[in-house]
Design a protein around this motif. Structure first.
Motif, PDB file in Angstrom:
ATOM      1  N   GLY A   9       4.748  10.875  -2.450  1.00 17.08           N
ATOM      2  CA  GLY A   9       4.028   9.526  -2.101  1.00 17.08           C
ATOM      3  C   GLY A   9       4.742   8.573  -1.505  1.00 17.08           C
ATOM      4  N   GLY A  10       4.126   7.383  -1.182  1.00 17.23           N
ATOM      5  CA  GLY A  10       4.697   6.541  -0.401  1.00 17.23           C
ATOM      6  C   GLY A  10       3.584   5.247   0.179  1.00 17.23           C
ATOM      7  N   SER A  11       4.049   4.679   0.946  1.00 16.93           N
ATOM      8  CA  SER A  11       2.971   3.545   1.667  1.00 16.93           C
ATOM      9  C   SER A  11       2.664   3.622   2.951  1.00 16.93           C
ATOM     10  CB  SER A  11       3.840   2.176   1.399  1.00 16.93           C
ATOM     11  OG  SER A  11       4.156   1.848   0.205  1.00 16.93           O
ATOM     12  N   VAL A  12       1.347   3.683   3.217  1.00 11.48           N
ATOM     13  CA  VAL A  12       0.761   4.025   4.468  1.00 11.48           C
ATOM     14  C   VAL A  12      -0.283   2.995   4.838  1.00 11.48           C
ATOM     15  CG1 VAL A  12       1.392   6.247   4.507  1.00 11.48           C
ATOM     16  CG2 VAL A  12      -0.766   5.693   3.656  1.00 11.48           C
ATOM     17  N   GLN A  13      -0.709   2.732   5.870  1.00 16.23           N
ATOM     18  CA  GLN A  13      -1.675   1.747   6.382  1.00 16.23           C
ATOM     19  C   GLN A  13      -3.046   2.918   6.270  1.00 16.23           C
ATOM     20  OE1 GLN A  13       0.121  -1.471   9.212  1.00 16.23           O
ATOM     21  NE2 GLN A  13      -1.195   0.087  10.125  1.00 16.23           N
ATOM     22  N   SER A  14      -4.108   2.162   6.357  1.00 17.73           N
ATOM     23  CA  SER A  14      -5.446   2.773   6.264  1.00 17.73           C
ATOM     24  C   SER A  14      -5.869   3.744   7.280  1.00 17.73           C
ATOM     25  CB  SER A  14      -6.704   1.495   6.366  1.00 17.73           C
ATOM     26  OG  SER A  14      -6.794   0.844   5.199  1.00 17.73           O
ATOM     27  N   GLY A  15      -6.091   4.994   7.144  1.00 14.22           N
ATOM     28  CA  GLY A  15      -6.192   5.852   8.206  1.00 14.22           C
ATOM     29  C   GLY A  15      -5.032   6.752   8.287  1.00 14.22           C
ATOM     30  N   GLY A  16      -4.160   6.418   7.601  1.00 19.38           N
ATOM     31  CA  GLY A  16      -2.823   7.234   7.603  1.00 19.38           C
ATOM     32  C   GLY A  16      -2.845   8.458   6.718  1.00 19.38           C
ATOM     33  N   GLN A  81      -3.195  17.549   0.730  1.00 25.66           N
ATOM     34  CA  GLN A  81      -3.038  16.602   1.782  1.00 25.66           C
ATOM     35  C   GLN A  81      -4.131  15.809   1.925  1.00 25.66           C
ATOM     36  OE1 GLN A  81      -0.933  17.324   4.748  1.00 25.66           O
ATOM     37  NE2 GLN A  81      -2.083  15.507   5.546  1.00 25.66           N
ATOM     38  N   MET A  82      -3.853  14.694   2.171  1.00 29.89           N
ATOM     39  CA  MET A  82      -4.411  13.336   2.040  1.00 29.89           C
ATOM     40  C   MET A  82      -4.562  12.820   3.577  1.00 29.89           C
ATOM     41  SD  MET A  82      -3.288  11.636  -1.412  1.00 29.89           S
ATOM     42  CE  MET A  82      -1.603  11.032  -0.819  1.00 29.89           C
ATOM     43  N   ASN A  83      -5.766  12.907   4.104  1.00 28.74           N
ATOM     44  CA  ASN A  83      -5.840  12.269   5.303  1.00 28.74           C
ATOM     45  C   ASN A  83      -7.209  11.181   5.249  1.00 28.74           C
ATOM     46  OD1 ASN A  83      -4.478  14.288   6.506  1.00 28.74           O
ATOM     47  ND2 ASN A  83      -6.289  15.586   6.857  1.00 28.74           N
ATOM     48  N   ALA A  84      -6.963  10.349   6.397  1.00 28.08           N
ATOM     49  CA  ALA A  84      -7.850   9.206   6.366  1.00 28.08           C
ATOM     50  C   ALA A  84      -7.952   8.460   5.120  1.00 28.08           C
ATOM     51  CB  ALA A  84      -9.500   9.752   6.634  1.00 28.08           C
ATOM     52  N   LEU A  85      -6.589   8.058   4.761  1.00 26.32           N
ATOM     53  CA  LEU A  85      -6.429   7.326   3.796  1.00 26.32           C
ATOM     54  C   LEU A  85      -7.176   5.866   3.553  1.00 26.32           C
ATOM     55  CD1 LEU A  85      -2.872   8.512   2.581  1.00 26.32           C
ATOM     56  CD2 LEU A  85      -4.870   8.428   1.357  1.00 26.32           C
ATOM     57  N   LYS A  86      -7.853   5.475   2.471  1.00 27.78           N
ATOM     58  CA  LYS A  86      -8.470   4.168   2.319  1.00 27.78           C
ATOM     59  C   LYS A  86      -7.612   3.357   1.189  1.00 27.78           C
ATOM     60  CE  LYS A  86     -12.789   6.236   3.052  1.00 27.78           C
ATOM     61  NZ  LYS A  86     -14.215   6.538   2.445  1.00 27.78           N
ATOM     62  N   PRO A  87      -7.505   2.060   1.334  1.00 28.54           N
ATOM     63  CA  PRO A  87      -7.012   1.264   0.269  1.00 28.54           C
ATOM     64  C   PRO A  87      -7.351   1.740  -1.120  1.00 28.54           C
ATOM     65  CG  PRO A  87      -7.654  -0.259   2.105  1.00 28.54           C
ATOM     66  CD  PRO A  87      -8.308   1.167   2.296  1.00 28.54           C
ATOM     67  N   GLU A  88      -8.669   1.973  -1.555  1.00 27.68           N
ATOM     68  CA  GLU A  88      -9.164   2.422  -2.657  1.00 27.68           C
ATOM     69  C   GLU A  88      -8.760   3.756  -3.212  1.00 27.68           C
ATOM     70  OE1 GLU A  88     -12.996   3.032   0.016  1.00 27.68           O
ATOM     71  OE2 GLU A  88     -11.062   1.574   0.069  1.00 27.68           O
ATOM     72  N   ASP A  89      -7.833   4.292  -2.200  1.00 23.21           N
ATOM     73  CA  ASP A  89      -6.831   5.643  -2.689  1.00 23.21           C
ATOM     74  C   ASP A  89      -5.648   5.337  -3.282  1.00 23.21           C
ATOM     75  OD1 ASP A  89      -8.833   7.579  -1.638  1.00 23.21           O
ATOM     76  OD2 ASP A  89      -8.087   7.207   0.226  1.00 23.21           O
ATOM     77  N   THR A  90      -5.246   3.966  -3.291  1.00 25.00           N
ATOM     78  CA  THR A  90      -4.136   3.462  -3.979  1.00 25.00           C
ATOM     79  C   THR A  90      -4.086   3.713  -5.399  1.00 25.00           C
ATOM     80  OG1 THR A  90      -3.690   1.831  -2.496  1.00 25.00           O
ATOM     81  CG2 THR A  90      -2.801   1.362  -4.503  1.00 25.00           C
TER      82      THR A  90
END
Length: 119
Positions: A9-16, A81-90
């Motif tokens: 896990g970690g911190s990414v921006q939207s779309g990461g 594998q998580m792509n196109a991450l969104k804030p709601e995936d937090t």
């Protein structure tokens, strides 16, 4: 290694993107479902993805097309594998495993890993 302890896990921006890992050597793929769940504070755990011994996968509608669950028999590891991450995936993401006949009431859980997606 502690079984079902999620990592990556970690911190990414939207779309990461992020890839989570989970050791599953104590579980027989022919007998068990291996799954990913996530939880937001004050809310119940939400099912995310599942894979069986034949490689058949299933996904929650909220992540379908963006997340991919897989397993590596040699490394005895399950991945998400998580792509196109969104804030709601937090959320905090967890691994779970249990006999196929017990689905969806899985009873084996590991330590979670935090995923934070910012706008």
């Amino acid at each position: 290694q502690e079984q079902l302890a999620a990592s990556g896990g970690g911190s990414v921006q939207s779309g990461g993107s992020l890839r989570l890992s989970c050791p599953v050597s104590n579980y027989r793929y022919s007998t068990y479902y291996l799954a990913w769940f996530r939880q937001i504070p004050a809310k119940e755990r939400e099912w995310v993805a599942r894979i069986d011994s034949g490689g058949v996968t299933a996904y929650a509608d909220s992540v379908k097309g963006r997340f991919t669950v897989s397993q590596d028999d040699a490394k005895k590891t399950m991945y998400l594998q998580m792509n196109a991450l969104k804030p709601e995936d937090t959320a905090t993401y967890f691994c779970a495993a249990d006999l196929r006949t017990r689905w969806p009431n899985l009873t084996n859980w590991g330590q979670g890993t935090q995923v934070t997606v910012s706008s």
